[in-house]
Structures are given as C-alpha cells and as structure tokens.
Design a protein around this motif. Structure first.
Motif, short mmCIF file in Angstrom:
data_model
loop_
_atom_site.label_atom_id
_atom_site.label_comp_id
_atom_site.label_asym_id
_atom_site.label_seq_id
_atom_site.Cartn_x
_atom_site.Cartn_y
_atom_site.Cartn_z
N ARG A 1 0.83 -1.21 0.00
CA ARG A 1 0.00 0.00 0.00
C ARG A 1 0.87 1.26 0.00
O ARG A 1 0.69 2.15 -0.82
CB ARG A 1 -0.92 -0.02 1.22
CG ARG A 1 -1.87 1.15 1.32
CD ARG A 1 -2.74 1.02 2.60
NE ARG A 1 -3.78 2.01 2.60
CZ ARG A 1 -3.60 3.29 2.89
NH1 ARG A 1 -2.40 3.74 3.20
NH2 ARG A 1 -4.62 4.13 2.86
N GLN A 2 1.82 1.32 0.91
CA GLN A 2 2.65 2.51 1.02
C GLN A 2 3.53 2.70 -0.21
O GLN A 2 3.72 3.81 -0.69
CB GLN A 2 3.52 2.46 2.28
CG GLN A 2 4.21 3.77 2.58
CD GLN A 2 3.22 4.92 2.76
OE1 GLN A 2 2.29 4.83 3.56
NE2 GLN A 2 3.42 6.01 2.02
N ARG B 1 -1.99 -17.21 0.29
CA ARG B 1 -3.23 -17.23 1.07
C ARG B 1 -4.47 -17.04 0.19
O ARG B 1 -5.54 -17.57 0.50
CB ARG B 1 -3.20 -16.15 2.14
CG ARG B 1 -2.23 -16.46 3.24
CD ARG B 1 -2.21 -15.36 4.27
NE ARG B 1 -1.29 -15.70 5.36
CZ ARG B 1 -0.79 -14.83 6.19
NH1 ARG B 1 -1.10 -13.54 6.11
NH2 ARG B 1 0.03 -15.21 7.15
N LYS B 2 -4.36 -16.27 -0.88
CA LYS B 2 -5.52 -15.91 -1.69
C LYS B 2 -5.80 -16.88 -2.83
O LYS B 2 -6.95 -17.13 -3.17
CB LYS B 2 -5.34 -14.50 -2.25
CG LYS B 2 -6.60 -13.92 -2.87
CD LYS B 2 -6.48 -12.44 -3.09
CE LYS B 2 -7.72 -11.77 -2.56
NZ LYS B 2 -7.75 -10.34 -2.72
N LEU C 1 -4.62 -8.34 -5.31
CA LEU C 1 -4.23 -8.07 -3.93
C LEU C 1 -4.57 -6.66 -3.49
O LEU C 1 -4.81 -6.42 -2.31
CB LEU C 1 -2.73 -8.32 -3.74
CG LEU C 1 -2.21 -9.71 -4.05
CD1 LEU C 1 -0.76 -9.84 -3.60
CD2 LEU C 1 -3.06 -10.80 -3.43
N ILE C 2 -4.57 -5.73 -4.45
CA ILE C 2 -4.90 -4.33 -4.14
C ILE C 2 -5.37 -3.67 -5.43
O ILE C 2 -4.87 -3.99 -6.51
CB ILE C 2 -3.67 -3.59 -3.53
CG1 ILE C 2 -4.07 -2.25 -2.93
CG2 ILE C 2 -2.54 -3.47 -4.52
CD1 ILE C 2 -2.99 -1.64 -2.02
N ASN C 3 -6.36 -2.80 -5.31
CA ASN C 3 -6.89 -2.09 -6.48
C ASN C 3 -6.62 -0.60 -6.32
O ASN C 3 -6.87 -0.03 -5.26
CB ASN C 3 -8.39 -2.33 -6.62
CG ASN C 3 -8.73 -3.79 -6.82
OD1 ASN C 3 -7.86 -4.63 -7.06
ND2 ASN C 3 -10.00 -4.11 -6.72
N ASP D 1 -9.29 -0.20 -3.28
CA ASP D 1 -9.64 -1.33 -2.40
C ASP D 1 -8.34 -1.97 -1.93
O ASP D 1 -7.63 -2.60 -2.73
CB ASP D 1 -10.51 -2.34 -3.14
CG ASP D 1 -10.99 -3.47 -2.25
OD1 ASP D 1 -10.40 -3.69 -1.16
OD2 ASP D 1 -11.94 -4.16 -2.65
N GLU D 2 -7.99 -1.78 -0.67
CA GLU D 2 -6.70 -2.28 -0.18
C GLU D 2 -6.66 -3.79 -0.02
O GLU D 2 -5.61 -4.36 0.22
CB GLU D 2 -6.31 -1.59 1.12
CG GLU D 2 -7.21 -1.85 2.28
CD GLU D 2 -6.77 -1.06 3.52
OE1 GLU D 2 -7.00 -1.57 4.62
OE2 GLU D 2 -6.24 0.05 3.37
N HIS D 3 -7.82 -4.46 -0.20
CA HIS D 3 -7.86 -5.93 -0.12
C HIS D 3 -8.00 -6.58 -1.49
O HIS D 3 -7.94 -7.80 -1.60
CB HIS D 3 -9.00 -6.38 0.78
CG HIS D 3 -8.88 -5.82 2.16
ND1 HIS D 3 -7.92 -6.23 3.05
CD2 HIS D 3 -9.59 -4.85 2.80
CE1 HIS D 3 -8.05 -5.55 4.18
NE2 HIS D 3 -9.04 -4.70 4.06
N GLY D 4 -8.19 -5.79 -2.55
CA GLY D 4 -8.31 -6.32 -3.90
C GLY D 4 -9.59 -7.08 -4.12
O GLY D 4 -10.54 -6.99 -3.34
N ASP D 5 -9.62 -7.84 -5.21
CA ASP D 5 -10.79 -8.62 -5.61
C ASP D 5 -10.59 -10.08 -5.24
O ASP D 5 -9.50 -10.62 -5.43
CB ASP D 5 -11.01 -8.52 -7.13
CG ASP D 5 -11.31 -7.10 -7.59
OD1 ASP D 5 -11.81 -6.30 -6.77
OD2 ASP D 5 -11.01 -6.80 -8.76
#
Length: 188
Positions: A5-6, A47-48, A169-171, A183-187
């Motif tokens: 994210r950062q 994990r995803k 993982l992140i959008n 979206d910090e959690h993605g799809d």
C-alpha cells in the motif's frame, strides 16, 4: 499489505501518451524491490490463490517472473514463463497481446492440454495481456485453476465481458498524477 500500500502511494507517475502509468518495483523493477515487500506479496498470493492440485504456475514475461519465481520456491510448483521471443519448440503456442501502451506477440511453451495452472501477473490494467494469455490457455486445453494479479488499476478491462475472473491483492487508480487506493484488499 502495509508495504505494498505505502509503496504504491509513494510511486511516481509518468505519462505514456494519454495513459497515466505508475512506476513501481513490482511492475517495473524500479525503484529497487525490497525483500520485505516481495515476501509480503508472496504470502498474500499463497493465502488468496487456489493452489490445490495446481501443476504449473504460468506468468507472462517480464515483470511477473520475480513474483512467480518466489511463489514457485515457496510452493514447489513448477514455473512456466510466457516469453516475448519465439523459440520454435514443439507445442509452442503464440498469442498476441495489447496493453494500454504497447502490443506484441508472446509464446507459450510447456503447457499442455489438461495441465492445471495458476496464472500470475504483476498488474491488471487494460486486461489486454491477461485476456490474451487466458484465451491461449483455453485454446491449449489447460485448466486455469486460478488467476491472480498483484495490482489492479481500477476501471474497465477486456476481461469484463468474459468468463475469466482475476483475483487481485490491491486495487488502485491514478488521479491527478497520484496513486489512489480504491480497495486495499483487492478482488476475491
């Protein structure tokens, strides 16, 4: 996903024609990719993604290679790189991909009918590369178990009207020359 994210919030933006492009270690190899960021991403992929019974990880060259190599090392799943160079090997399949800023041919080797594959890529933006890869794998007769892109640039893609689904993982989006986390959690 704090490091990812950062690092995206800190990413410089350049323009390629009308296309705003963020420069990031995952998608471009610059600035330098720190091991902690790569580790964070690999753990999140493991994990995803649905890895059960996956025979091969498939990734397009070039920027999916480092991510997919790390996932391969952690999971013991062999890695196939879709190359931008034709080798003329038996069973080689060509595909044509077009992105927001380039187009060209790519070549798949070592994927056969019935292979169960995980497709990994760095960025899903226009969906041009991913659609070409998934269509080629369908043509081969491979079973695409799951598809994951690390970063999705929000907006319409060539996959929107297809049966293909890509986990992310992140959008993000790019607004006024800055990366914005959508979206910090993605799809899923």
């Amino acid at each position: 996903m704090d490091q990812l994210r950062q690092s995206l919030l800190d990413a410089p933006i350049i323009e390629k024609g009308d296309y705003e492009y963020f420069v990031h270690p995952i998608s471009d190899g610059v600035p330098m990719l720190k091991p902690g960021l790569l580790r964070e991403i690999v753990i999140r992929i493991i994990r995803k993604a649905d890895l059960e019974d996956v025979d091969k990880i498939v990734t397009p060259a070039a920027m999916g290679i480092h991510i997919s190599t790390a996932v391969s090392l952690m999971t013991d799943i062999p890695l196939v790189v879709i190359r931008k160079r034709e080798y003329g090997l038996d069973g080689e399949v060509s595909l044509h991909q077009q992105t927001g800023y380039s187009e060209g041919d790519m070549f798949i080797n070592d994927v056969n009918e019935g292979d169960r594959v995980l497709v990994l890529d760095d960025v899903l933006s226009t969906g041009g590369t991913m659609k070409a890869v998934l269509d080629a794998l369908d043509h081969i007769g491979a079973d695409v178990v799951d598809t994951v892109a690390i970063i999705k640039k929000a907006g319409p893609t060539e996959l929107d009207d297809s049966d293909h689904h890509v986990k992310t993982l992140i959008n993000v989006t790019v607004e006024d020359g800055e990366v914005v986390i959508v979206d910090e959690h993605g799809d899923d």
